[in-house]
Write an enzyme that holds these catalytic residues in place. Structure first.
Site, PDB file in Angstrom:
ATOM      1  N   HIS A   1       1.552   4.721  -2.714  1.00  0.00           N
ATOM      2  CA  HIS A   1       1.904   6.074  -2.449  1.00  0.00           C
ATOM      3  C   HIS A   1       3.151   6.701  -3.149  1.00  0.00           C
ATOM      4  O   HIS A   1       3.190   7.586  -3.472  1.00  0.00           O
ATOM      5  CB  HIS A   1       1.741   6.410  -0.949  1.00  0.00           C
TER       6      HIS A   1
ATOM      7  N   HIS B   1       0.698  -1.231  -0.031  1.00  0.00           N
ATOM      8  CA  HIS B   1       0.102  -0.043  -0.057  1.00  0.00           C
ATOM      9  C   HIS B   1       0.873   1.529  -0.046  1.00  0.00           C
ATOM     10  O   HIS B   1       0.498   2.091  -0.632  1.00  0.00           O
ATOM     11  CB  HIS B   1      -0.942   0.034   1.273  1.00  0.00           C
ATOM     12  N   GLU B   2       1.849   1.316   0.925  1.00  0.00           N
ATOM     13  CA  GLU B   2       2.750   2.460   1.057  1.00  0.00           C
ATOM     14  C   GLU B   2       3.514   2.851  -0.383  1.00  0.00           C
ATOM     15  O   GLU B   2       3.554   3.888  -0.446  1.00  0.00           O
ATOM     16  CB  GLU B   2       3.543   2.367   2.205  1.00  0.00           C
TER      17      GLU B   2
ATOM     18  N   HIS C   1      -5.381   7.658  -2.080  1.00  0.00           N
ATOM     19  CA  HIS C   1      -6.199   6.664  -1.515  1.00  0.00           C
ATOM     20  C   HIS C   1      -7.318   6.405  -2.482  1.00  0.00           C
ATOM     21  O   HIS C   1      -7.774   7.446  -3.034  1.00  0.00           O
ATOM     22  CB  HIS C   1      -6.688   7.148  -0.108  1.00  0.00           C
TER      23      HIS C   1
END
Lengths: 89, 575
Positions: free
Chosen positions: B298, B294-295, B304
């Site tokens: 980014h 997930h990170e 998101h």
């Protein structure tokens, strides 16, 4: 019949998370993740209302958009998550 | 999906990353692997490549930290906020930070890698029994040196397989002492310490000196967390002390009393009331792989998503069989485009494969006649056209037949050619090509000498020579014990020998003699260190041994080193 337990809450040393009311939790959450960012209109800036911020948050999280701090919303705020704001600023 | 304002993205595709430090919760190899797999999530669907740097400045600098960790966004202790990352750019941009007040695991509780002992670095097996007692954590029972250990099989008394658990008495990490163990007591600023301490640091990490005097030698390392250690609180790294007294009442296990958030905690001395020493009890933890994936999204430019099942949804939830959501794929491909190279091809009619067996070594004369009848060329069968092998988490078995990888699942099979990057062909019906076989094939191999095909299902096996079939016969006829439920994998070992895998053991079959060689079974993890002991598919392909668990494979070279871990779906099935 057994008597109901009387829970006593204590402040644990070293515990970063403080005991907060539900509304304090919500305000902190909405602020931290960008839902209450300032709006700039005609040279004036104002905070997004809590109700509107809650609706934004509920939409983002796929919850019913009540604008109220209901239990599903509060539960969602207490779930583990990424620290990147949901609303860019 | 959302991208950051201005569609922030990297202006190059060869992204570099560097792991600056490690969490005490997980061994460095597990951490490296989790990060590598997390990057692969994105490189599998884009032209991006990720290269690890060991010094200097990388595009994505990865670090663990607690509370105030050097940027304007402090972490918040256990749970709540888990990690954050910055969108692409110079300096701190692109970096990913993980809250080390979390308990980092693979999402399902402690993953304890062992060292030394006789288990070749295998993971602890919890629970395990030792002298009639069941253990769910590492223990020092049975030892006088106070080193925690665990069994790596369910029963130490029977199997005698063990290794040592992470402990500051065995080694440290980071620091400047090359992993040397702590020396207790040690002197620091004139004071003596008998255990790891956070004194002298403001980041909360526990450390120790690796000589008896830090003031003199300045040699130190960080202490790994024991699996029994509490998390956070003010006693990080200490074990629970049972019983402990809290508000005058005695507790023999972790409790949520005294807390409004329901989290389980314990005292780390006999009396919380007297000493106020406490910490949270270990739980399932958070999957470093999932959070990192997930990170890194980014760090590559994705904001998101509001789709609950997308990886980029802001909240954590553990998923056993992770696959990237279409929303995430569309998002990242909006920024970087799709992966270059041939697209997966839809199932097409099969073509004869008479020229598809390239290895000259495998075409030497045999001591048995070749089948006189050509094998039937299968045609695509409309068994269930909606079945997409690229969506399967795992297959019943994977094996090489006539130089092509075959993927079996529920009565169907698919093929990929080693000579092209075309996607899987199929589905073909097993019943059409090998009518005697049941729907579920646990294992299969092609005997390199005779080209006979051996299929295993449950406790039975069949041997196909062209269209002719022998069987079913009991696997006991091969000399396998009646206790084994199925054969899960097969590795050819030279000509005429095949290793058959079941559970944690393997046997060597002399194919010509149709018997198991003496000296078997042997433990898989002893001979094949570093691969999952519960692999459900084992096969030989292009000179490598492959061990599959769920959607992943571990590839081992001829020196028995794991040289690659990857996705079956992308690398073998070529989806």
């Amino acid at each position: 019949w057994s008597l109901p337990l009387k829970s006593v809450f204590v402040t644990f040393p070293g515990d970063i998370i403080k005991n907060m009311t539900d509304m304090e939790v919500a305000e902190s959450y909405l602020d931290k993740y960008g839902y209450t960012k300032k709006e700039f209109r005609s040279g004036f800036q104002s905070m997004v209302s809590t109700s509107k911020a809650l609706k934004m948050m509920q939409r983002q999280m796929g919850l019913e958009e009540t604008g109220e701090l209901d239990k599903p919303t509060l539960d969602a705020m207490k779930r583990p998550r990424c620290g990147v704001p949901d609303v860019a600023n | 999906y959302q991208t950051f304002e201005g569609d922030l993205k990297w202006d190059h595709h060869d992204i570099t990353y560097r792991i600056l430090n490690y969490s005490p919760d997980m061994g460095s190899s597990l951490t490296d692997d989790a990060f590598a797999r997390a990057f692969k999530v994105w490189s599998d669907v884009t032209p991006l490549t990720f290269t690890r740097l060991f010094d200097g400045t990388a595009d994505i600098m990865i670090s663990f930290g607690k509370a105030n960790h050097g940027d304007p966004y402090p972490f918040d202790g256990k749970d709540g906020l888990l990690a954050h990352a910055y969108p692409p750019g110079e300096g701190i941009q692109g970096d990913a930070h993980f809250d080390d007040d979390e308990y980092w695991t693979l999402g399902k509780g402690p993953v304890v890698t062992t060292s030394y002992g006789n288990a070749n670095g295998a993971l602890c097996h919890f629970p395990f029994t030792f002298e009639g007692k069941s253990y769910t954590t590492c223990t020092t029972d049975g030892r006088e040196d106070n080193l925690p250990w665990c069994a790596t099989t369910a029963d130490y008394t029977r199997d005698k397989k063990y290794g040592f658990c992470p402990s500051e008495l065995l080694n440290t990490f980071g620091g400047n002492a090359d992993g040397a163990p702590c020396v207790f007591p040690f002197v620091f600023l004139g004071n003596k310490y008998d255990s790891c301490t956070t004194e002298g640091r403001n980041d909360g990490y526990r450390w120790c000196a690796t000589t008896d005097n830090y003031d003199r030698d300045t040699k130190y390392g960080f202490c790994p967390s024991r699996d029994t250690a509490v998390i956070g609180g003010n006693s990080e790294g200490e074990p629970c002390h049972f019983p402990f007294v809290f508000l005058g009442k005695t507790y023999d296990s972790c409790t949520s009393e005294g807390r409004g958030d329901g989290k389980l905690w314990c005292g780390t001395t006999a009396s919380y009331d007297d000493d106020q020493k406490w910490g949270f009890c270990p739980d399932s933890g958070y999957s470093l792989f999932l959070v990192a994936a997930h990170e890194f999204g980014h760090a590559l430019g994705l904001d998101h998503s509001n789709i609950r099942d997308a990886l980029m949804y802001p909240m954590y939830s553990y998923v056993e069989d992770f696959s990237l959501h279409r929303d995430d794929i569309e998002g990242i491909q909006y920024l970087y485009g799709s992966k270059t190279g041939p697209d997966p091809t839809p199932p097409q009619p099969d073509t004869p494969t008479t020229d598809s067996y390239p290895d000259p070594d495998e075409t030497e004369a045999t001591d048995e006649p070749e089948p006189t009848e050509p094998t039937t060329t299968a045609t695509p069968h409309p068994v269930d056209p909606t079945k997409d092998p690229c969506k399967f988490t795992k297959f019943d078995t994977i094996t090489v037949i006539e130089g092509e990888l075959h993927f079996f699942k529920d009565g169907n099979y698919w093929k990929t050619s080693s000579r092209s990057d075309a996607g899987p062909k199929g589905p073909f019906a097993v019943s059409e090509k090998w009518p005697a076989l049941p729907a579920v094939i646990d294992s299969a191999f092609e005997d390199l000498l005779t080209r006979k095909l051996y299929f295993f299902s449950g406790t039975r096996f069949w041997v196909y020579t062209g269209k002719s079939v022998l069987g079913p016969r009991s696997i006991e006829k091969l000399g396998l014990p009646s206790s084994i439920q199925k054969v899960e994998g097969a590795l050819q070992r030279g000509k005429g020998k095949v290793l058959l895998f079941s559970g944690e053991n393997f046997w060597r079959l002399d194919v010509k003699a149709q018997s198991i060689d003496k000296g078997y079974p042997r433990y898989t993890d002893v001979v094949f260190g570093g691969v999952p002991s519960d692999a459900h598919d084992v096969f030989q392909y292009k000179g490598h041994s492959y061990f599959c668990r769920d959607r992943f494979y571990w590839r081992m070279n001829s020196q028995r080193q794991v040289d690659r871990v990857g996705y079956v779906k992308y690398d073998l099935l070529k989806c």
